[in-house]
Write an enzyme that holds these catalytic residues in place. Structure first.
Site, mmCIF file in Angstrom:
data_model
loop_
_atom_site.group_PDB
_atom_site.id
_atom_site.type_symbol
_atom_site.label_atom_id
_atom_site.label_comp_id
_atom_site.label_asym_id
_atom_site.label_seq_id
_atom_site.Cartn_x
_atom_site.Cartn_y
_atom_site.Cartn_z
ATOM 1 N N THR A 8 -0.492 -1.871 0.954
ATOM 2 C CA THR A 8 -0.014 -0.559 1.002
ATOM 3 C C THR A 8 1.467 -0.382 1.290
ATOM 4 O O THR A 8 2.177 -1.242 2.132
ATOM 5 C CB THR A 8 -1.051 0.362 1.713
ATOM 6 O OG1 THR A 8 -0.575 1.719 1.693
ATOM 7 C CG2 THR A 8 -0.667 -0.013 3.346
ATOM 8 N N GLY A 12 1.308 5.754 7.048
ATOM 9 C CA GLY A 12 0.218 6.307 7.839
ATOM 10 C C GLY A 12 -0.949 5.419 7.704
ATOM 11 O O GLY A 12 -1.726 5.543 8.728
ATOM 12 N N ASP A 70 -8.870 1.892 -1.266
ATOM 13 C CA ASP A 70 -8.422 2.954 -1.811
ATOM 14 C C ASP A 70 -9.354 4.110 -1.281
ATOM 15 O O ASP A 70 -10.597 3.686 -1.075
ATOM 16 C CB ASP A 70 -8.756 2.724 -3.262
ATOM 17 C CG ASP A 70 -8.205 3.799 -4.419
ATOM 18 O OD1 ASP A 70 -6.933 4.021 -4.306
ATOM 19 O OD2 ASP A 70 -8.930 4.326 -5.052
ATOM 20 N N SER A 71 -8.590 5.353 -1.069
ATOM 21 C CA SER A 71 -9.439 6.198 -0.411
ATOM 22 C C SER A 71 -8.896 7.681 -0.791
ATOM 23 O O SER A 71 -7.787 7.914 -1.585
ATOM 24 C CB SER A 71 -9.315 6.072 1.106
ATOM 25 O OG SER A 71 -7.718 6.127 1.428
ATOM 26 N N PHE A 153 -1.894 12.167 8.337
ATOM 27 C CA PHE A 153 -0.982 12.298 7.087
ATOM 28 C C PHE A 153 -2.034 12.550 5.941
ATOM 29 O O PHE A 153 -3.341 12.991 6.150
ATOM 30 C CB PHE A 153 -0.447 11.015 6.673
ATOM 31 C CG PHE A 153 -1.388 9.760 6.303
ATOM 32 C CD1 PHE A 153 -1.651 9.351 5.072
ATOM 33 C CD2 PHE A 153 -2.183 9.141 7.305
ATOM 34 C CE1 PHE A 153 -2.564 8.464 4.641
ATOM 35 C CE2 PHE A 153 -3.225 8.187 6.900
ATOM 36 C CZ PHE A 153 -3.365 7.738 5.559
ATOM 37 N N GLY A 154 -1.572 12.960 4.752
ATOM 38 C CA GLY A 154 -2.318 13.325 3.524
ATOM 39 C C GLY A 154 -3.044 14.589 3.880
ATOM 40 O O GLY A 154 -2.158 15.600 4.212
ATOM 41 N N TYR A 155 -4.314 14.793 3.662
ATOM 42 C CA TYR A 155 -5.091 15.995 3.775
ATOM 43 C C TYR A 155 -5.267 16.303 5.087
ATOM 44 O O TYR A 155 -6.145 17.255 5.184
ATOM 45 C CB TYR A 155 -6.233 16.061 2.892
ATOM 46 C CG TYR A 155 -5.672 15.930 1.276
ATOM 47 C CD1 TYR A 155 -5.436 16.912 0.620
ATOM 48 C CD2 TYR A 155 -5.536 14.744 0.484
ATOM 49 C CE1 TYR A 155 -5.153 16.946 -0.675
ATOM 50 C CE2 TYR A 155 -5.239 14.433 -0.630
ATOM 51 C CZ TYR A 155 -4.926 15.632 -1.361
ATOM 52 O OH TYR A 155 -4.666 15.670 -2.851
#
Length: 201
Positions: A8, A12, A70-71, A153-155
Site C-alpha cells: 500500500t 493511514g 483490500d478493504s 482516515f477514510g470513512y
C-alpha cells in the site's frame, strides 16, 4: 527485527499495520519505502480478488513476502456500496472528504435504524514459491449523519460503533486496533500465521 512489506501507499493503513505487527517483532515497510512507483491495478470484483492481485504482483516483482489488504465500507441501505470502490467512490482521485460527502448525501433522510454498515477487510499473504493465503475480518456499525473525531482516515469519521458509543475516528490507534476490521483480520492471520512467514528473518 523481521521485515514485512505491506502493498500500500496509504499512510493511514500503514499506521494500522504498525500498531498490530510491531508487537509481534515486525518492521512494517510499505510501497513508499521499497517501490514508490509501483501501482497495481485493482481489477477484481471482490475484496479477496483485489488483495490477492496486489500481494502476488508486489511479491513477484520484489521477490519478498508481502501482505496486501483490500478493504472497504459496505452500507446496507445502499446495497453494499461503496464496497470495493470505497477508495474512489466519489471519482478517480482518492478523496476521503469527497467520499464521505457522497455517502452522507446518498443517505440523506434514511432513518438511524436503517443506517447499518460494516467495514470489511481481506488480507492476502504472498511469498514467491508459496501458496497465497487470505484472512478476513469485519466490524459492524452505523453511519452517522455528520463527521465526528480527529483520528483515523477514510470513512472513520462517519462510522459509529454502538458497543463503544464512539465514531471510529474518536478512537486512538490502540483502541481502533482492538476492534477494527483490519485488526480482526490481522488477529486471524496471527492465529494461523503461515509457517514461512513466521520463519522470516
Amino acid at each position: 527485527m523481521k521485515k514485512i512489506v505491506i502493498a500500500t501507499q496509504n499512510k493511514g493503513k500503514a499506521k494500522d499495520f504498525e500498531a498490530l505487527l510491531s508487537p509481534l517483532g515486525y518492521e512494517v515497510l510499505t510501497l513508499l519505502d521499497v517501490a514508490q512507483d509501483m501501482d497495481v491495478e485493482e481489477t477484481g470484483i471482490t475484496f479477496e480478488e483485489n488483495a490477492i492481485l496486489k500481494a502476488e504482483a508486489v511479491s513477484k516483482a520484489l521477490n519478498i513476502p508481502v501482505i496486501s489488504d483490500d478493504s472497504g465500507l459496505e452500507i446496507d441501505a445502499l446495497n453494499g456500496e461503496p464496497g470495493v470502490y470505497s477508495a474512489r467512490y466519489a471519482g478517480g482521485a482518492k478523496s476521503d472528504d469527497a467520499n464521505i460527502a457522497k455517502v452522507l448525501d446518498k443517505l440523506a433522510g434514511v432513518p438511524e435504524n436503517k443506517r447499518t454498515a460494516r467495514f470489511r477487510c481481506v488480507l492476502a499473504v504472498a511469498n514467491p514459491g508459496q501458496p497465497t493465503e487470505t484472512f478476513s475480518g469485519s466490524c459492524e456499525g452505523m453511519i452517522l449523519e455528520a463527521r465526528k473525531g480527529e483520528h483515523g482516515f477514510g470513512y472513520d469519521p462517519i462510522f459509529f460503533i454502538p458497543a463503544l458509543n464512539k465514531a471510529m475516528a474518536e478512537l486512538v490507534p490502540s483502541e481502533k486496533a482492538a476492534i477494527s476490521h483490519r485488526g480482526n483480520a490481522l488477529r486471524e492471520l496471527k492465529q494461523s500465521m503461515p509457517t514461512w512467514l513466521d520463519e522470516q528473518k
